[in-house]
Design a protein around this motif. Structure first.
Motif, PDB file in Angstrom:
ATOM      1  N   UNK A 147       0.776  -1.238   0.000  1.00  0.00           N
ATOM      2  CA  UNK A 147       0.000   0.000   0.000  1.00  0.00           C
ATOM      3  C   UNK A 147       0.801   1.279   0.000  1.00  0.00           C
ATOM      4  N   UNK A 148       2.118   1.218  -0.253  1.00  0.00           N
ATOM      5  CA  UNK A 148       2.931   2.426  -0.270  1.00  0.00           C
ATOM      6  C   UNK A 148       2.838   3.139  -1.619  1.00  0.00           C
ATOM      7  N   UNK A 149       3.246   4.421  -1.619  1.00  0.00           N
ATOM      8  CA  UNK A 149       3.203   5.222  -2.835  1.00  0.00           C
ATOM      9  C   UNK A 149       4.403   4.922  -3.727  1.00  0.00           C
ATOM     10  N   UNK A 150       4.183   4.888  -5.005  1.00  0.00           N
ATOM     11  CA  UNK A 150       5.186   4.619  -6.027  1.00  0.00           C
ATOM     12  C   UNK A 150       6.282   5.692  -6.022  1.00  0.00           C
ATOM     13  N   UNK A 151       7.538   5.253  -6.105  1.00  0.00           N
ATOM     14  CA  UNK A 151       8.687   6.170  -6.131  1.00  0.00           C
ATOM     15  C   UNK A 151       9.113   6.401  -7.586  1.00  0.00           C
ATOM     16  N   UNK A 152       8.783   7.569  -8.121  1.00  0.00           N
ATOM     17  CA  UNK A 152       9.099   7.863  -9.520  1.00  0.00           C
ATOM     18  C   UNK A 152      10.595   7.922  -9.782  1.00  0.00           C
ATOM     19  N   UNK A 153      11.387   8.091  -8.739  1.00  0.00           N
ATOM     20  CA  UNK A 153      12.839   8.134  -8.904  1.00  0.00           C
ATOM     21  C   UNK A 153      13.387   6.848  -9.503  1.00  0.00           C
ATOM     22  N   UNK A 154      12.615   5.765  -9.417  1.00  0.00           N
ATOM     23  CA  UNK A 154      13.102   4.472  -9.903  1.00  0.00           C
ATOM     24  C   UNK A 154      12.929   4.282 -11.409  1.00  0.00           C
ATOM     25  N   UNK A 155      12.222   5.181 -12.064  1.00  0.00           N
ATOM     26  CA  UNK A 155      12.014   5.037 -13.499  1.00  0.00           C
ATOM     27  C   UNK A 155      13.333   5.089 -14.273  1.00  0.00           C
ATOM     28  N   UNK A 156      14.218   5.976 -13.881  1.00  0.00           N
ATOM     29  CA  UNK A 156      15.504   6.069 -14.573  1.00  0.00           C
ATOM     30  C   UNK A 156      16.340   4.814 -14.336  1.00  0.00           C
ATOM     31  N   UNK A 157      16.274   4.269 -13.129  1.00  0.00           N
ATOM     32  CA  UNK A 157      16.974   3.003 -12.870  1.00  0.00           C
ATOM     33  C   UNK A 157      16.435   1.903 -13.769  1.00  0.00           C
ATOM     34  N   UNK A 184       1.602   2.445 -17.408  1.00  0.00           N
ATOM     35  CA  UNK A 184       2.138   2.836 -18.717  1.00  0.00           C
ATOM     36  C   UNK A 184       3.544   3.398 -18.585  1.00  0.00           C
ATOM     37  N   UNK A 185       3.778   4.167 -17.540  1.00  0.00           N
ATOM     38  CA  UNK A 185       5.095   4.790 -17.360  1.00  0.00           C
ATOM     39  C   UNK A 185       6.175   3.751 -17.094  1.00  0.00           C
ATOM     40  N   UNK A 186       5.876   2.742 -16.262  1.00  0.00           N
ATOM     41  CA  UNK A 186       6.898   1.741 -15.972  1.00  0.00           C
ATOM     42  C   UNK A 186       7.138   0.851 -17.189  1.00  0.00           C
ATOM     43  N   UNK A 187       6.077   0.565 -17.940  1.00  0.00           N
ATOM     44  CA  UNK A 187       6.250  -0.243 -19.152  1.00  0.00           C
ATOM     45  C   UNK A 187       7.055   0.520 -20.192  1.00  0.00           C
ATOM     46  N   UNK A 188       6.778   1.801 -20.336  1.00  0.00           N
ATOM     47  CA  UNK A 188       7.533   2.614 -21.286  1.00  0.00           C
ATOM     48  C   UNK A 188       9.008   2.671 -20.910  1.00  0.00           C
TER      49      UNK A 188
END
Length: 245
Positions: A147-157, A184-188
């Motif tokens: 139930x935690x919020x997604x960390x967008x910082x991990x997209x670049x990783x 969609x963002x993680x798949x992209x």
């Protein structure tokens, strides 16, 4: 490069009083894998379940059991989870001193081997074990609680790991705060396997679970689509003797 999006509901978000029924429901609802989050109260600040629960629920479904071990030490327990019915066993890069040895042990047990990275762990940690891997799991929350919020910082990783994987047959999985809004963002970014807990087990049962899985899949496929088209175009040029630039 893989060409299929997989959805792996995390049973951590299921109703544990009806765990068998919940697994049967997500199986019928279109889950591709069943994600089993094992926590020890030591490596992460929570306790979930162990190999005996995996063994008990194994007869409920024929779907792949994607077992994510958030435990330390991990090596002494690999055989127990393999015998309990795990198909993919993922260990944390941070959970022991000899990651290469742990991955060798998983494969020696006849299972697919995965490695997971916490948000603060750089992708360089797995550079020298890529050829022992079947799966890389990027945590997009700090492991230990659902139930935690997604960390967008991990997209670049994720993007960098996708580049590292190259043409190897390694699945790139994401776990933590995944919903239809960020699929969609993680798949992209390069993810082909999505773990979702609360976003799947929302509603009153089978029909709701099916709608939730379908929505996450549709969003992910929309994000993944351009990547697939690019990959297909590259393959066509190579097969025609062209040079990929």
């Amino acid at each position: 490069m893989t060409s299929e999006i997989l959805i792996a509901p995390s049973i951590l978000a299921a109703d544990f009083a009806r765990l068998g029924e919940e697994i049967a429901a997500i199986d019928a609802a279109g889950a591709d894998w069943i994600h089993c989050d094992v926590m020890d109260g030591h490596f992460v600040p929570n306790i979930s379940f162990g190999a005996d629960v995996i063994r008990a629920i194994r007869p409920v479904t024929k779907k792949v059991f994607d077992v994510h071990l958030m435990i330390a030490p991990v090596d002494p327990y690999l055989e127990a989870f393999a015998k309990a019915g795990a198909d993919v066993i993922t260990v944390h890069a941070e959970a022991g001193p000899h990651l290469d040895r742990s991955l060798q042990a998983i494969r020696a047990l006849g299972k697919k081997a995965g490695v997971s990275l916490c948000p603060s762990t750089p992708e360089s940690t797995i550079e020298y074990v890529l050829d022992r891997l079947d799966l890389v799991l990027v945590m997009t929350v700090n492991p230990g609680f659902g139930g935690q919020a997604f960390l967008e910082s991990q997209l670049e990783k994720i993007r960098r790991i996708r580049s590292m994987i190259g043409d190897r047959p390694i699945r790139l999985e994401v776990d933590g705060g995944i919903t239809r809004d960020n699929a969609a963002a993680v798949a992209a970014a390069g993810v082909d396997t999505l773990v979702a807990g609360s976003a799947v087990f929302r509603g009153k049962g089978g029909a709701d679970y099916a709608a939730n899985i379908a929505a996450i899949r549709a969003a992910a496929e929309a994000g993944w689509g351009p990547k697939l088209q690019h990959s297909s175009a590259q393959s066509k040029r190579v097969s025609e003797g062209g040079r990929v630039r």
